[in-house]
Design a protein around this motif. Structure first.
Motif, PDB file in Angstrom:
ATOM      1  N   ALA A  49       1.089  -1.168   0.179  1.00 49.95           N
ATOM      2  CA  ALA A  49       0.075   0.061   0.015  1.00 49.95           C
ATOM      3  C   ALA A  49       0.719   1.577  -0.160  1.00 49.95           C
ATOM      4  N   ASP A  50       0.074   2.063  -0.457  1.00 49.81           N
ATOM      5  CA  ASP A  50       0.758   3.561  -0.407  1.00 49.81           C
ATOM      6  C   ASP A  50       0.254   4.676  -0.234  1.00 49.81           C
ATOM      7  N   ILE A  51       0.588   6.275   0.336  1.00 45.85           N
ATOM      8  CA  ILE A  51      -0.340   6.634   0.700  1.00 45.85           C
ATOM      9  C   ILE A  51       0.332   8.000   0.284  1.00 45.85           C
ATOM     10  N   SER A  52      -0.613   8.958  -0.304  1.00 48.24           N
ATOM     11  CA  SER A  52       0.594  10.524  -0.351  1.00 48.24           C
ATOM     12  C   SER A  52       0.330  11.432   0.860  1.00 48.24           C
ATOM     13  N   TRP A  53       1.990  12.114   0.363  1.00 44.25           N
ATOM     14  CA  TRP A  53       2.437  12.814   1.237  1.00 44.25           C
ATOM     15  C   TRP A  53       1.034  13.597   2.494  1.00 44.25           C
ATOM     16  N   GLY A  55      -1.858  12.655   2.700  1.00 43.51           N
ATOM     17  CA  GLY A  55      -2.880  11.183   3.283  1.00 43.51           C
ATOM     18  C   GLY A  55      -4.528  11.846   2.264  1.00 43.51           C
ATOM     19  N   GLY A  56      -4.362  12.044   1.162  1.00 35.77           N
ATOM     20  CA  GLY A  56      -5.364  11.928   0.277  1.00 35.77           C
ATOM     21  C   GLY A  56      -5.665  11.175  -0.806  1.00 35.77           C
ATOM     22  N   SER A  57      -4.225  10.812  -0.775  1.00 37.09           N
ATOM     23  CA  SER A  57      -4.914   9.751  -2.045  1.00 37.09           C
ATOM     24  C   SER A  57      -3.192   8.280  -1.374  1.00 37.09           C
ATOM     25  N   THR A  58      -4.442   7.407  -1.843  1.00 38.29           N
ATOM     26  CA  THR A  58      -3.741   5.644  -1.370  1.00 38.29           C
ATOM     27  C   THR A  58      -3.984   4.814  -2.338  1.00 38.29           C
ATOM     28  N   TYR A  59      -2.886   3.863  -2.855  1.00 39.83           N
ATOM     29  CA  TYR A  59      -3.407   3.034  -3.560  1.00 39.83           C
ATOM     30  C   TYR A  59      -3.000   1.184  -2.909  1.00 39.83           C
ATOM     31  N   TYR A  60      -3.386   0.461  -2.728  1.00 38.71           N
ATOM     32  CA  TYR A  60      -3.336  -0.959  -3.081  1.00 38.71           C
ATOM     33  C   TYR A  60      -2.946  -1.058  -3.441  1.00 38.71           C
ATOM     34  N   ALA A  61      -1.820  -3.013  -3.111  1.00 36.56           N
ATOM     35  CA  ALA A  61      -2.288  -4.188  -4.090  1.00 36.56           C
ATOM     36  C   ALA A  61      -3.323  -5.184  -4.146  1.00 36.56           C
ATOM     37  N   ASP A  62      -3.640  -5.617  -5.959  1.00 33.30           N
ATOM     38  CA  ASP A  62      -4.779  -6.428  -5.630  1.00 33.30           C
ATOM     39  C   ASP A  62      -5.264  -6.728  -4.261  1.00 33.30           C
TER      40      ASP A  62
END
Length: 124
Positions: A49-53, A55-62
């Motif tokens: 998982a990843d989160i922007s500086w 916190g407004g944008s996140t991304y996840y592995a399926d």
């Protein structure tokens, strides 16, 4: 010098929950995106998982989408990974890392500083 220290790992039964924390040193923590990776024995390190500086944008592995949630508290220089509905295949050492810039691949190469990792073991 940036230091990242993970905590919160342990042994949990399948279906259970764990929250990992990653405490960062340095006053500029809030200007960087952060990520979580994991590595199981005999396997390559994989993105979680990843989160922007902000916190407004996140991304996840399926593989974790809908079960894991990444968040951050910039006032505390800490990023979190809430892991729910855990499965035995989630067993791994979990690492947090600082992302250096924009990415579309979320590969380990775009993260520069890494923590020492925390073990999560999910029993069936």
């Amino acid at each position: 010098q940036v230091q990242l220290v993970e905590s919160g790992g342990g042994l949990v039964q399948a279906g259970g929950s764990v929250r990992l924390s990653c405490a960062a040193s340095g006053r500029i923590f809030s200007t960087y995106a952060m990520g979580w990776f994991r590595q199981a024995p005999g396997k390559e390190r994989e993105f979680v998982a990843d989160i922007s500086w902000s916190g407004g944008s996140t991304y996840y592995a399926d593989s974790v989408k809908g079960r894991f949630t990444i968040s951050r508290d910039n006032a505390k220089n800490t990023v979190y990974l809430q892991m729910n509905t855990l499965k035995p295949e989630d067993t791994a050492v979990y690492y947090c890392a600082r992302r250096t810039g924009p990415t579309r691949t979320y590969s380990p190469s775009v993260y520069d500083y890494w923590g020492q990792g925390t073990q999560v073991t999910v029993s069936s």
